[in-house]
Design a protein around this motif. Structure first.
Motif, PDB file in Angstrom:
ATOM      1  N   GLN A 119       0.825  -1.207   0.000  1.00  0.00           N
ATOM      2  CA  GLN A 119       0.000   0.000   0.000  1.00  0.00           C
ATOM      3  C   GLN A 119       0.862   1.261   0.000  1.00  0.00           C
ATOM      4  O   GLN A 119       0.544   2.248  -0.674  1.00  0.00           O
ATOM      5  CB  GLN A 119      -0.937  -0.008   1.213  1.00  0.00           C
ATOM      6  CG  GLN A 119      -1.990  -1.102   1.131  1.00  0.00           C
ATOM      7  CD  GLN A 119      -3.005  -1.020   2.263  1.00  0.00           C
ATOM      8  OE1 GLN A 119      -2.928  -0.126   3.101  1.00  0.00           O
ATOM      9  NE2 GLN A 119      -3.939  -1.957   2.283  1.00  0.00           N
ATOM     10  N   THR A 154       3.874   1.494  -1.193  1.00  0.00           N
ATOM     11  CA  THR A 154       4.448   1.607  -2.535  1.00  0.00           C
ATOM     12  C   THR A 154       3.442   2.213  -3.501  1.00  0.00           C
ATOM     13  O   THR A 154       3.795   3.048  -4.341  1.00  0.00           O
ATOM     14  CB  THR A 154       4.893   0.226  -3.039  1.00  0.00           C
ATOM     15  OG1 THR A 154       5.789  -0.352  -2.088  1.00  0.00           O
ATOM     16  CG2 THR A 154       5.571   0.337  -4.384  1.00  0.00           C
ATOM     17  N   LEU A 155       2.193   1.811  -3.363  1.00  0.00           N
ATOM     18  CA  LEU A 155       1.152   2.381  -4.225  1.00  0.00           C
ATOM     19  C   LEU A 155       1.065   3.892  -4.037  1.00  0.00           C
ATOM     20  O   LEU A 155       0.920   4.645  -5.008  1.00  0.00           O
ATOM     21  CB  LEU A 155      -0.194   1.720  -3.904  1.00  0.00           C
ATOM     22  CG  LEU A 155      -1.368   2.042  -4.821  1.00  0.00           C
ATOM     23  CD1 LEU A 155      -2.328   0.861  -4.923  1.00  0.00           C
ATOM     24  CD2 LEU A 155      -2.132   3.282  -4.375  1.00  0.00           C
ATOM     25  N   LEU A 156       1.187   4.333  -2.797  1.00  0.00           N
ATOM     26  CA  LEU A 156       1.146   5.780  -2.551  1.00  0.00           C
ATOM     27  C   LEU A 156       2.336   6.487  -3.202  1.00  0.00           C
ATOM     28  O   LEU A 156       2.182   7.544  -3.825  1.00  0.00           O
ATOM     29  CB  LEU A 156       1.127   6.052  -1.043  1.00  0.00           C
ATOM     30  CG  LEU A 156      -0.158   5.691  -0.297  1.00  0.00           C
ATOM     31  CD1 LEU A 156      -0.050   6.078   1.171  1.00  0.00           C
ATOM     32  CD2 LEU A 156      -1.372   6.371  -0.932  1.00  0.00           C
ATOM     33  N   GLU A 183       4.174   5.462  -5.786  1.00  0.00           N
ATOM     34  CA  GLU A 183       4.025   5.439  -7.248  1.00  0.00           C
ATOM     35  C   GLU A 183       2.945   6.415  -7.685  1.00  0.00           C
ATOM     36  O   GLU A 183       3.074   7.090  -8.713  1.00  0.00           O
ATOM     37  CB  GLU A 183       3.674   4.017  -7.725  1.00  0.00           C
ATOM     38  CG  GLU A 183       4.731   2.964  -7.434  1.00  0.00           C
ATOM     39  CD  GLU A 183       5.936   3.045  -8.355  1.00  0.00           C
ATOM     40  OE1 GLU A 183       6.034   4.017  -9.116  1.00  0.00           O
ATOM     41  OE2 GLU A 183       6.790   2.137  -8.308  1.00  0.00           O
ATOM     42  N   GLY A 184       1.884   6.484  -6.924  1.00  0.00           N
ATOM     43  CA  GLY A 184       0.803   7.399  -7.265  1.00  0.00           C
ATOM     44  C   GLY A 184       1.262   8.846  -7.214  1.00  0.00           C
ATOM     45  O   GLY A 184       0.917   9.648  -8.093  1.00  0.00           O
ATOM     46  N   ALA A 185       2.045   9.183  -6.203  1.00  0.00           N
ATOM     47  CA  ALA A 185       2.553  10.553  -6.091  1.00  0.00           C
ATOM     48  C   ALA A 185       3.463  10.882  -7.274  1.00  0.00           C
ATOM     49  O   ALA A 185       3.401  11.982  -7.838  1.00  0.00           O
ATOM     50  CB  ALA A 185       3.302  10.720  -4.775  1.00  0.00           C
ATOM     51  N   ALA A 235       3.435   9.541 -10.309  1.00  0.00           N
ATOM     52  CA  ALA A 235       2.640   9.672 -11.537  1.00  0.00           C
ATOM     53  C   ALA A 235       1.820  10.959 -11.523  1.00  0.00           C
ATOM     54  O   ALA A 235       1.766  11.686 -12.522  1.00  0.00           O
ATOM     55  CB  ALA A 235       1.727   8.448 -11.694  1.00  0.00           C
ATOM     56  N   LEU A 236       1.207  11.253 -10.399  1.00  0.00           N
ATOM     57  CA  LEU A 236       0.358  12.447 -10.322  1.00  0.00           C
ATOM     58  C   LEU A 236       1.172  13.717 -10.509  1.00  0.00           C
ATOM     59  O   LEU A 236       0.657  14.733 -10.978  1.00  0.00           O
ATOM     60  CB  LEU A 236      -0.369  12.467  -8.971  1.00  0.00           C
ATOM     61  CG  LEU A 236      -1.477  13.521  -8.811  1.00  0.00           C
ATOM     62  CD1 LEU A 236      -2.526  13.384  -9.899  1.00  0.00           C
ATOM     63  CD2 LEU A 236      -2.113  13.425  -7.428  1.00  0.00           C
ATOM     64  N   GLU A 280       3.161  14.302 -12.669  1.00  0.00           N
ATOM     65  CA  GLU A 280       3.313  14.608 -14.086  1.00  0.00           C
ATOM     66  C   GLU A 280       2.247  15.574 -14.573  1.00  0.00           C
ATOM     67  O   GLU A 280       2.393  16.193 -15.623  1.00  0.00           O
ATOM     68  CB  GLU A 280       3.249  13.316 -14.917  1.00  0.00           C
ATOM     69  CG  GLU A 280       4.417  12.403 -14.653  1.00  0.00           C
ATOM     70  CD  GLU A 280       4.430  11.223 -15.603  1.00  0.00           C
ATOM     71  OE1 GLU A 280       4.578  11.429 -16.808  1.00  0.00           O
ATOM     72  OE2 GLU A 280       4.274  10.071 -15.120  1.00  0.00           O
ATOM     73  N   THR A 281       1.165  15.691 -13.818  1.00  0.00           N
ATOM     74  CA  THR A 281       0.074  16.564 -14.255  1.00  0.00           C
ATOM     75  C   THR A 281      -0.319  17.579 -13.182  1.00  0.00           C
ATOM     76  O   THR A 281      -1.180  18.412 -13.432  1.00  0.00           O
ATOM     77  CB  THR A 281      -1.166  15.734 -14.630  1.00  0.00           C
ATOM     78  OG1 THR A 281      -1.498  14.879 -13.535  1.00  0.00           O
ATOM     79  CG2 THR A 281      -0.909  14.869 -15.849  1.00  0.00           C
ATOM     80  N   GLN A 285      -0.236  15.988  -0.274  1.00  0.00           N
ATOM     81  CA  GLN A 285      -1.289  14.964  -0.223  1.00  0.00           C
ATOM     82  C   GLN A 285      -0.704  13.601   0.129  1.00  0.00           C
ATOM     83  O   GLN A 285      -1.335  12.801   0.835  1.00  0.00           O
ATOM     84  CB  GLN A 285      -2.023  14.886  -1.566  1.00  0.00           C
ATOM     85  CG  GLN A 285      -2.722  16.179  -1.971  1.00  0.00           C
ATOM     86  CD  GLN A 285      -3.702  16.656  -0.916  1.00  0.00           C
ATOM     87  OE1 GLN A 285      -4.394  15.853  -0.288  1.00  0.00           O
ATOM     88  NE2 GLN A 285      -3.737  17.966  -0.693  1.00  0.00           N
ATOM     89  N   MET A 345      -2.056  11.374   3.166  1.00  0.00           N
ATOM     90  CA  MET A 345      -2.590  10.027   2.964  1.00  0.00           C
ATOM     91  C   MET A 345      -1.773   8.997   3.727  1.00  0.00           C
ATOM     92  O   MET A 345      -2.324   8.009   4.229  1.00  0.00           O
ATOM     93  CB  MET A 345      -2.617   9.709   1.468  1.00  0.00           C
ATOM     94  CG  MET A 345      -3.559  10.607   0.694  1.00  0.00           C
ATOM     95  SD  MET A 345      -3.552  10.279  -1.073  1.00  0.00           S
ATOM     96  CE  MET A 345      -4.594   8.826  -1.122  1.00  0.00           C
TER      97      MET A 345
END
Lengths: 178, 178
Positions: free
Chosen positions: A143, A145-147, A149-151, A153-154, A156-157, A166, A170
């Motif tokens: 979980q 790691t998901l956070l 990776e999500g940060a 990727a996010l 980028e935009t 955030q 989280m």
DNA sequence: CTTTATATAGAACGATCATTATACTCTCTA
DNA sequence: TAGAGAGTATAATGATCGTTCTATATAAAG
């Protein structure tokens, strides 16, 4: 390490990260490095070899960067790791995870050295998280790691500073709340 | 829509997604499509144009896929959206977010049609989340997007079914717990 | 029957790709 | 002072890139 070799690695890392591995030719790299093509081939066996060494270098830098944020309390550790990752995102460009991008561009061949390097790196990151504290379960590590990776990727935009904030919120909510 | 044109879009989407946009040449696309090169140029103005149409198509498919999971309760809506995304990840290949990858490969030119398409898509996704329910704050939308992006990225190195399960767990933990 | 649209094969274009070969200039050192 | 090591410039290799040209085939529509 030769001064020329290091400059090549630095320039190549920037160009590959901003444009992609297939999109950047060696000509562009040597041009922006002011280094002759034969000097490049004197230090690296091939373009693929250059890419591998760029990624090895980046892996070292990233882990060295993270290590400065670690402490020995679980709560603080996960939170500090998140803080380290957030700062890394804010400091460097926002073109996603260079390792995942490398795997994506060479993923059609699972035996490619680049792909194996990326797989090993990602596995080592999960282990790094797990080994920080014996109370961290496999699920926790996944979980978290998901956070991360999500940060990445996010970012980028969306403004990496906002994303980093955030990420910390989280991490607290998922792992540290009552 | 011509049958040939559709086949080209289908084959191109698969090849681009699995290998990258710069790594795949038109020769490979027409070869695996059994379609002549002039037929491709009869339907698409250029390779870039083909890429744009591939992404438009994929955007439609993804949103159509998600729409089947939406309901009108906030809790169920966010959770259903997560469920939809998790199922999408499990059904399709695991090579990351095709839109981010496109932006990464063409990101050096912010005016490139591919980059603009991706930016618009990502903005529209945030809006889609926000517009589902007036109780969803901007912060909620950002955090939920981070979870979706994280699940997509993590699926490149971890079984998408496991990742999808964690995505649901975290969505509950972040948005639905007391 | 003729026109029009669509698809085909195949060659050619100029550009760029990664890589290699050749030959020249430094600078240090033994 | 001779030679080695490192870097340079330049050209060539063969392959592939996106794109265009030419010419032909097919089939539906007027």
């Amino acid at each position: 390490m030769s001064e020329k070799k290091e400059k090549l690695l630095r320039v190549a890392e920037r160009l590959f990260y901003q444009n992609g591995f297939h999109a950047i030719g060696l000509k562009r790299i040597i041009s922006e490095s002011d280094i002759a093509i034969m000097t490049l081939y004197n230090h690296f066996a091939s373009k693929d070899d250059l890419i591998v060494e760029v990624l090895k270098r980046r892996e070292q830098q990233y882990k060295k960067y993270l290590r400065r944020y670690l402490s020995d309390d679980k709560r603080l550790t996960l939170l500090n790791l998140a803080k380290g990752h957030a700062d890394w995102l804010a400091e460097h460009q926002q073109c996603g995870c260079m390792f995942l991008r490398a795997k994506e561009e060479f993923g059609s061949d699972p035996d490619h050295p680049v792909v194996q390097l990326v797989n090993n790196h990602k596995e080592s990151m999960v282990r790094l998280i797990q080994n920080m504290d014996e109370t961290i379960t496999d699920e926790d590590a996944l979980q978290f790691t998901l956070l991360l990776e999500g940060a990445t990727a996010l970012s980028e935009t969306t403004d990496p500073k906002v994303v980093g904030q955030q990420l910390l919120t989280m991490t607290n909510r998922v792992f540290l709340d009552s």
